[in-house]
Design a protein around this motif. Structure first.
Motif, PDB file in Angstrom:
ATOM      1  N   GLN A  81     -11.704  -4.642   1.661  1.00  0.00           N
ATOM      2  CA  GLN A  81     -10.845  -3.454   1.608  1.00  0.00           C
ATOM      3  C   GLN A  81     -11.551  -2.251   0.977  1.00  0.00           C
ATOM      4  OE1 GLN A  81      -8.118  -3.422   3.244  1.00  0.00           O
ATOM      5  NE2 GLN A  81      -8.363  -5.597   3.687  1.00  0.00           N
ATOM      6  N   THR A  97       0.820  -1.198   0.000  1.00  0.00           N
ATOM      7  CA  THR A  97       0.000   0.000   0.000  1.00  0.00           C
ATOM      8  C   THR A  97       0.855   1.250   0.000  1.00  0.00           C
ATOM      9  OG1 THR A  97      -1.484  -1.311   1.330  1.00  0.00           O
ATOM     10  CG2 THR A  97      -1.998   1.008   1.100  1.00  0.00           C
ATOM     11  N   LYS A 100      -5.318  -0.175  -3.490  1.00  0.00           N
ATOM     12  CA  LYS A 100      -4.018  -0.832  -3.519  1.00  0.00           C
ATOM     13  C   LYS A 100      -3.966  -1.969  -2.505  1.00  0.00           C
ATOM     14  CE  LYS A 100       0.342   1.141  -4.645  1.00  0.00           C
ATOM     15  NZ  LYS A 100       1.335   2.201  -4.385  1.00  0.00           N
ATOM     16  N   ARG A 101      -4.588  -1.723  -1.354  1.00  0.00           N
ATOM     17  CA  ARG A 101      -4.612  -2.762  -0.330  1.00  0.00           C
ATOM     18  C   ARG A 101      -5.388  -3.974  -0.822  1.00  0.00           C
ATOM     19  NH1 ARG A 101      -2.747  -1.348   4.689  1.00  0.00           N
ATOM     20  NH2 ARG A 101      -3.100  -3.039   6.153  1.00  0.00           N
ATOM     21  N   ASP A 156      -9.409   0.353   0.319  1.00  0.00           N
ATOM     22  CA  ASP A 156      -8.269   0.983  -0.330  1.00  0.00           C
ATOM     23  C   ASP A 156      -7.901   0.115  -1.532  1.00  0.00           C
ATOM     24  OD1 ASP A 156      -5.515   1.347  -1.003  1.00  0.00           O
ATOM     25  OD2 ASP A 156      -5.277   2.504   0.839  1.00  0.00           O
ATOM     26  N   ARG A 177      -6.664   6.545  -3.093  1.00  0.00           N
ATOM     27  CA  ARG A 177      -6.790   5.114  -3.361  1.00  0.00           C
ATOM     28  C   ARG A 177      -8.096   4.593  -2.774  1.00  0.00           C
ATOM     29  NH1 ARG A 177      -1.370   5.102  -0.863  1.00  0.00           N
ATOM     30  NH2 ARG A 177      -2.597   4.485   0.931  1.00  0.00           N
TER      31      ARG A 177
END
Lengths: 490, 508
Positions: B299, B240, B303-304, B301, B360
């Motif tokens: 999630q 992340t 990217k996470r 986020d 994000r």
């Protein structure tokens, strides 16, 4: 009658002094001793004052040449002076470590003392005395010879620690080191006396054949070990180290961290360890692990770089003590020597480089040893930051540096002695060490400079040279270890 | 040749270190040139590789130093070579690198010189890990490759970069230091550091218990790197917070170092232990697939989310490796490459949209397809590849793994299939929330679509994704013989332990 005996004895003594082997073994010590005297003379005679630096470098150079002669001579002199002193490849290599440490510490000290400049020549003469003591310590085959070496090293160091006499912390460091050092010397003497009472000899060669299992002899060995543990700052005798390392002038700290440690560990590993009973191994291993843990945990919370490195040096002493534990009963002398030599040699360049750069940055103000004041150094002084990062990674034992292979060899000895649990615990404790080394790199590279904070501007040629030379050796030892391992021979 | 390939990026890094830091375009050009040349070399090696030959190819040995052994000194050498397994991973690395350098044009504007230096040092480290045939050399590169990523994440990462980078470093180092003890034990007991020799020596000189311990020490380090289930927490943070190029390399190559290690130093070196340990790894892999997918579902986020999907995808790889059957192992190796390509693409795409929106958070997207149709096209394509749509790369790998695992353990195979379904769910949900629906965030109304550089750098990956999907045998034929030999070793160990056990039964 008695006159006759003493004449005869002194004639024998003279003969034992003047054999070619004895001269060869004594040459490095003599070179330095003559150097010290010349240095002092030059300081008194006005016309000779400019020659002082030449004398210093010349004495070290002559010492190096003499050690190289011992190292490359075949066969090396071996036992001399009635078996009280030994000069072979391993003591010669340690001798080189001491000489290089003294030379580099001197280079770091040039221009370091702003307020105390008039006394710098005395400083240098004291500094030049210390390797004599260290060489005596490592080569000693007799406890009395060792004690002479120990005092010859310690007395100049007490004065050097307090050398910035206008600063309270420097004086405090000197007094602390002196008081505790005298205490440890006393422990050593007491231990030697007990050993003598138990076995009737002080010669290590004879002690090796003597019965050391008696309570009296064990008590003596324990006291001697305790006094050495004090010198190398091993738990429970490590508490002085952070204060003394932080308070002392940085070049002296560097010398203590590299030279003194190498001398005491050199004696421990080369001479004393084979005598220690195998039954004490687990005790020593536990002490080593506790020392590593305390050093690393202590370093984790420090805000001052010098103090952090002091704790880190305690942790490194713990790692070296693991080597002592593995070497007890002398199962694998060559492997232990190789590991000790590589670890201490690598640590010499790594720690000397790090302390040298700190000395360069602080320029006689303690301000710049604070971690926060080094924030963003990679922007203002990229070369210094890069070198410092290299030294920190080497201290942490990351490959491509000397520190990695040093750690590698130590663990290699441990695994070979089937001390797997100790090796794994030691490895995990080294992970903790990386946490604070990485934090310093974070400070250097990943945090912006503080508002309104002037980055250090100092520039001193000789300290920069030390940084560059140390970096070169750290990388060379890490990438081409064969060059250095060959020195020790098979 | 192989030594040249390994050290070319390092030479490039040194060159860049001595160029003035103001001339950024020159620096970038040099880095690009170096990576392109390296890629050319790597592709030449790939084409030149003859899968029919036994053993390692392009071997190169240069003595380095030696250790005292019990009987004779143990020589440690700079010993490199390629077989079908390392060949594919080397190819993946060299292909990804130029694209990573290109992607850095978009997101790295500060301290460009340092960035490129670390990027190239990292390439040397990664290639070294894959080509090393000396255990000590392998360990050397393994640890060296940590340092560049530490700097890449720590300097150019997101807000919590320092926490993430230290966590990443300490996690991995803790594992690798335990591996160090394992490496040493292996050296002392076998008296050799050379991998081809160790393959025969391990069975001769080590008793099963020692083998188990050493395998455990290695496997711990690899499991942390992959990451397998209980050790996965560093990955989400590192991914992340890493800059786009760091994420691409982390997902694309670095995690593969773990699975490569499991294959080479786990299964191939200790086939006997691997058979015994297989149930554990199958379980961890299968649970990782489902758990990673469930994590990804939760999630917010973007990217996470992809980071968690990596846990799930690498679970497939581990499952395939430890099924210890031919098809599953081929699928696992193919899936390593696939994951590198698909997840690499995903991180590149997320990086591109992040450069425009600076968020994000999934809730702040929505309706991006309207303003960025080309981006949407690539995104949907990549998601489908990652979810395993037939005709694209992911399908082949997952199919082989599941088919091969089912022969051994229907239970874990069945559980893993649910992971495929969850995978489709979280990926498609993310696609919907990013691309479709009304534009809820007014800031997103005037986003600029992808430029020529961005499209250009993704095209090679897109081409590879389709090529592998349609022609998987081209890749598989390169690696199949090498994997076949691994399987032979495993079968040999199985037979040996069976024949050792049989007399014992008779006595009873």
């Amino acid at each position: 009658m008695s006159t006759q005996v003493s004449t005869q004895a002194s004639a024998e003594l003279f003969q034992s002094l003047s054999t070619p082997e004895a001269r060869m073994a004594l040459a490095p010590l003599l070179a330095l001793a003559v150097g010290v005297v010349l240095h002092l003379v030059c300081d008194v005679v006005e016309a000779l004052k400019p020659a002082r630096a030449l004398v210093f470098v010349g004495a070290i150079g002559a010492g190096v040449a003499a050690e190289l002669r011992v190292l490359l001579g075949s066969p090396p002199p071996g036992l001399v002076f009635d078996g009280t002193f030994v000069a072979d490849r391993s003591t010669a290599l340690f001798g080189l470590i001491f000489l290089i440490a003294a030379l580099l510490a001197w280079l770091v000290s040039n221009g370091y003392y702003r307020e105390n400049r008039p006394f710098k020549p005395e400083h240098d003469a004291l500094l030049l005395t210390t390797p004599v003591g260290m060489m005596l310590m490592v080569g000693a085959r007799d406890l009395v010879v060792f004690f002479v070496g120990l005092e010859l090293l310690s007395l100049p160091l007490y004065a050097l620690c307090a050398f910035r006499r206008m600063r309270a912390e420097s004086v405090e460091a000197g007094i602390k080191y002196f008081l505790l050092g005298s205490f440890s010397s006393a422990l050593f003497l007491y231990g030697a006396a007990l050993l003598y009472a138990a076995t009737g000899t002080l010669s290590l060669g004879e002690l090796a054949g003597a019965e050391l299992g008696t309570p009296l002899a064990l008590a003596g060995l324990a006291l001697i070990a305790a006094s050495l543990f004090f010198k190398v700052s091993v738990f429970p005798f490590h508490l002085w180290a952070p204060d003394v390392y932080q308070g002392s002038p940085t070049p002296v700290t560097a010398l203590m961290a590299t030279g003194t440690k190498a001398a005491a560990f050199g004696f421990l590993i080369v001479q004393l360890t084979p005598l220690l009973p195998l039954g004490g191994r687990s005790l020593v291993a536990v002490l080593a692990l506790v020392t590593m843990a305390l050093g690393n945990l202590g370093a984790l919370v420090q805000k001052d770089l010098k103090r952090m490195l002091a704790y880190s040096s305690v942790a490194h002493a713990g790692t070296l003590l693991l080597l002592v534990a593995a070497g007890m009963g002398a199962p694998d002398r060559h492997g232990a020597l190789q590991a000790a030599f590589f670890y201490l040699g690598g640590y010499l360049f790594t720690a000397m480089g790090a302390f040298g750069l700190i000395a360069l940055l602080e320029s006689d103000g303690a301000r710049f040893t604070q971690l926060d004041s080094l924030r963003g150094l990679s922007r203002t002084r990229p070369v210094i930051a890069a070198l410092l990062a290299l030294f920190l990674l080497s201290l942490g034992g990351i490959p491509a540096t000397a520190g990695f292979l040093g750690k590698w060899f130590v663990f290699a000895v441990l695994v070979r002695q089937d001390m797997l649990l100790v090796a794994v615990l030691g490895a995990l404790l080294s992970t903790v060490a990386l946490a604070y080394y990485l934090r310093v790199i974070v400070t250097l590279y990943m945090q912006p400079a503080l508002e309104g904070h002037e980055p250090p501007r100092t520039n001193r040629l000789s300290a920069s040279v030390v940084g560059a030379v140390c970096a070169a050796f750290v990388l060379a030892m890490g990438l081409f270890p064969a060059l250095f391992l060959g020195l020790l021979g098979g | 040749m192989l030594a040249l390939l390994t050290f070319l990026p390092l030479a490039g890094a040194l060159l860049i270190a001595f160029l003035p830091k103001q001339s950024e375009s020159l620096l970038r050009l040099v880095a690009l040139a170096v990576t392109v040349v390296t890629a050319g070399l790597g592709i030449a090696l790939y084409l030149d590789f003859d899968p029919a030959k036994l053993g390692f190819q392009h071997e190169f040995t240069q003595p380095w130093f030696s250790l005292d052994g019990y009987d004779a000194p143990i020589p440690i050498a700079f010993h490199v070579g390629l077989d079908g397994i390392s060949l594919l991973l080397v190819a993946l690395t060299v292909v990804l690198m130029p694209l990573v350098v290109l992607s850095a044009y978009g997101h790295v504007h500060e301290r460009v010189k340092e960035f490129l230096v670390w990027l190239l040092v990292m390439e040397t480290g990664m290639l070294g890990v894959f080509v090393a045939l000396d255990v000590v050399l392998f360990y050397f590169f393994w640890e060296v490759s940590l340092v560049p990523l530490y700097f890449l994440v720590g300097i150019w990462g997101g807000e919590r970069r320092i926490y993430a980078t230290i966590k990443f470093f300490l996690y991995t180092v803790a594992g690798s230091l335990v591996m160090l003890v394992g490496v040493l034990a292996l050296l002392w007991n076998c008296g050799s550091a050379s991998l081809p020799e160790l393959f025969t020596l391990v069975a001769q000189r080590l008793d099963p218990l020692t083998q188990t311990w050493i395998f455990g020490a290695f496997a711990l380090a690899f499991a942390i790197k992959v990451p397998l289930l209980p050790f996965h927490t560093w990955l989400a943070d590192a991914h992340t917070e890493a800059p786009t190029s760091g994420s691409v390399l982390l997902a694309g190559v670095l995690l593969k170092m773990g699975t490569y290690g499991l294959l080479r130093f786990g299964i191939q070196l200790f086939p006997g232990v691997a058979i015994d340990a297989a149930p554990l790894f199958l379980a961890l892999g299968a649970i990782g697939i489902v758990y990673g997918a469930l994590l990804a579902l939760a999630q917010q986020d973007l990217k996470r989310l992809i980071a968690c999907s990596s846990v799930s995808h690498l679970g497939f790889v581990v499952l395939g490796l430890f099924a210890l059957t031919g098809p599953a192992m081929r699928g696992a190796l193919l899936q390593m490459i696939n994951h590198g390509l698909s997840t690499g693409l995903l991180f590149l795409l997320v990086g591109m949209v992040y450069e425009r929106t600076h968020t994000r958070d999934l809730a702040r997207y929505g309706g991006i397809a309207k303003v960025m149709p080309v981006f949407a096209l690539f995104f949907v394509f990549t998601v489908l590849s990652s979810a395993g749509l037939p005709g694209l790369n992911g399908f082949v790998g997952e199919y082989l793994i599941l088919a091969g695992t089912f022969q051994v353990s229907p239970l874990w195979a069945a559980l893993s299939v649910t992971g495929v379904i969850f995978g489709a769910v979280y990926l498609l949900m993310a696609t919907r929330r990013v691309l479709f629906g009304p534009i809820t965030n007014p800031e997103n109304e005037h986003l600029v679509d992808l430029g020529a550089r961005e499209i250009g750098l993704m095209l090679p990956l897109v081409a590879l994704v389709i090529w592998i999907g349609v022609q998987p045998n081209a890749l598989l034929s390169k690696c199949a013989p090498a994997l076949e030999r691994v399987i032979e070793r495993v079968e040999g160990a199985r037979l040996a332990s069976a024949s050792a056990a049989a007399p014992a039964e008779e006595i009873r």
